[in-house]
Design a protein around this motif. Structure first.
Motif, mmCIF file in Angstrom:
data_model
loop_
_atom_site.group_PDB
_atom_site.id
_atom_site.type_symbol
_atom_site.label_atom_id
_atom_site.label_comp_id
_atom_site.label_asym_id
_atom_site.label_seq_id
_atom_site.Cartn_x
_atom_site.Cartn_y
_atom_site.Cartn_z
ATOM 1 N N LEU A 309 0.854 -1.196 0.000
ATOM 2 C CA LEU A 309 0.000 0.000 0.000
ATOM 3 C C LEU A 309 0.886 1.242 0.000
ATOM 4 O O LEU A 309 1.142 1.858 1.031
ATOM 5 C CB LEU A 309 -0.938 -0.021 1.215
ATOM 6 N N GLN A 347 -3.567 -3.717 -6.073
ATOM 7 C CA GLN A 347 -3.026 -2.441 -5.608
ATOM 8 C C GLN A 347 -1.936 -1.971 -6.578
ATOM 9 O O GLN A 347 -1.157 -2.772 -7.100
ATOM 10 C CB GLN A 347 -2.432 -2.583 -4.204
ATOM 11 N N LYS A 348 -1.862 -0.668 -6.829
ATOM 12 C CA LYS A 348 -0.914 -0.138 -7.817
ATOM 13 C C LYS A 348 0.526 -0.550 -7.519
ATOM 14 O O LYS A 348 1.287 -0.900 -8.413
ATOM 15 C CB LYS A 348 -1.019 1.390 -7.863
#
Length: 379
Positions: A309, A347-348
């Motif tokens: 994250l 998630q990126k």
């Protein structure tokens, strides 16, 4: 004079024998029979006498003698305390109960309420399943009342893994049998060739770097991986340990003490960023600029623990991970979120680093940490 040993105590003694066997004690049916024999002779009535008697039967090597007292204390202390407390309660309740059932513990007869007998049996069944439940429980979901039990289970499972590491490393370093040394050692044992000697291979110990995310969302998971690392550190020729959240901290110098409690206290004092924000890419770039050229090589496995994250630059994270992968032998990313049902790496931060990883695994419970053993042994 022989005393009658009740069924529950026999089962407990068998469990202790298996407990020792799982920890590389060489025990068979004869040792179990000998243990029953000393219990029937009344030795189990005296806790210390029982401990020393079992030690004489079960221990065949120095490493067994060194560990036995601690193992006995851990396994039997609660059992003896519960029995003592229960005896006191039974004496008080004996006159009040009308419906009773007879139970014999080590030759002493007590009258117990039928309800209490059933509760005791249920408690034993629950206890047998408790370890399995805790082993598969997510670290972040452990109840406050279970934390102490989880700590004890983690310590025991990590120690078992440590012994497997030791045995596998010894086996991997064995060459052909050394006949001369085998005979030479046998002379001191009356000519019996009890232990074979091997010509050792020249094989380097593994090298590993752990980089742990200790931000607010990760601190619980990082704590248990830290405990994991402390158990295994002696099996690596080179082990480097870092933590990060908003900035990087080099932990390796704090691992030089042998006392685990002191190490944890030292880390607590010096890692000011524990449970703060997360800048993964920036922290990994800091690792590369300050330590990359000195520590990274094609002999290293790098293990990163993070949920991915990222609050900083995703591009910076991607470049840092790609550079680390190019400079090391194996790059492993541990993500506790992977242990959640239905998890997808969307998630990126994770999406950008996935192409550069050799392994993407979970680290959300004890079982997932134990599975890292194979990855680390294959380095």
């Amino acid at each position: 004079m022989l005393v009658e040993v009740d069924k529950s105590f026999k089962e407990r003694l068998i469990d202790f024998t298996m407990y020792c066997r799982e920890r590389q004690f060489m025990l068979g049916p004869q040792e179990t029979r000998d243990a029953f024999s000393i219990a029937e002779k009344g030795y189990a009535l005296d806790r210390k006498l029982f401990q020393y008697s079992l030690k004489a039967i079960y221990c065949k090597r120095k490493e067994h003698f060194d560990r036995f007292d601690e193992m006995f204390q851990r396994f039997w202390s609660r059992y003896y305390e519960e029995k003592l407390e229960k005896r006191k309660k039974q004496i008080k309740q004996l006159k009040k109960e009308k419906e009773t059932a007879t139970v014999i513990f080590l030759g002493t007869e007590f009258k117990l309420p039928k309800k209490e007998v059933k509760e005791h049996e249920a408690k034993e069944t629950v206890g047998a399943n408790e370890s399995i439940r805790l082993r598969y429980t997510d670290f972040s979901k452990v109840d406050v009342t279970d934390k102490e039990k989880l700590e004890e289970l983690a310590e025991e499972l990590f120690h078992q893994m440590s012994m497997r590491f030791k045995r596998r490393l010894e086996n991997s370093n064995r060459g052909r049998i050394d006949i001369r040394n085998t005979i030479r050692q046998g002379v001191s044992k009356g000519g019996l060739l009890l232990d074979l000697s091997y010509k050792k291979k020249r094989k380097e110990k593994r090298k590993v770097i752990f980089i742990l995310d200790v931000s607010g969302s990760m601190d619980t998971y990082s704590y248990y991986l830290l405990r994991y690392v402390l158990v295994l550190k002696k099996y690596f020729k080179s082990l480097e340990f870092f933590t990060f959240s908003t900035h990087l901290t080099h932990i390796t110098p704090m691992l030089r003490q042998n006392n685990e409690l002191e190490i944890l206290k030292e880390i607590g004092k010096n890692v000011n960023s524990w449970s703060s924000g997360t800048k993964i890419g920036e922290s990994l770039q800091e690792f590369l600029s300050d330590y990359g050229s000195k520590l990274l090589s094609q002999k290293h496995i790098v293990v990163i623990l993070s949920d991915g994250l990222e609050t900083g630059s995703v591009t910076e994270l991607k470049e840092a991970v790609r550079t680390i992968r190019r400079k090391c032998k194996t790059l492993v990313w541990l993500n506790p979120l992977k242990g959640m049902d239905g998890y997808q790496p969307i998630q990126k931060g994770i999406v950008n680093v996935m192409p550069h990883l050799d392994a993407f695994e979970s680290a959300h419970n004890l079982d997932s940490l134990l599975k890292l053993e194979k990855l680390l042994m294959d380095v």
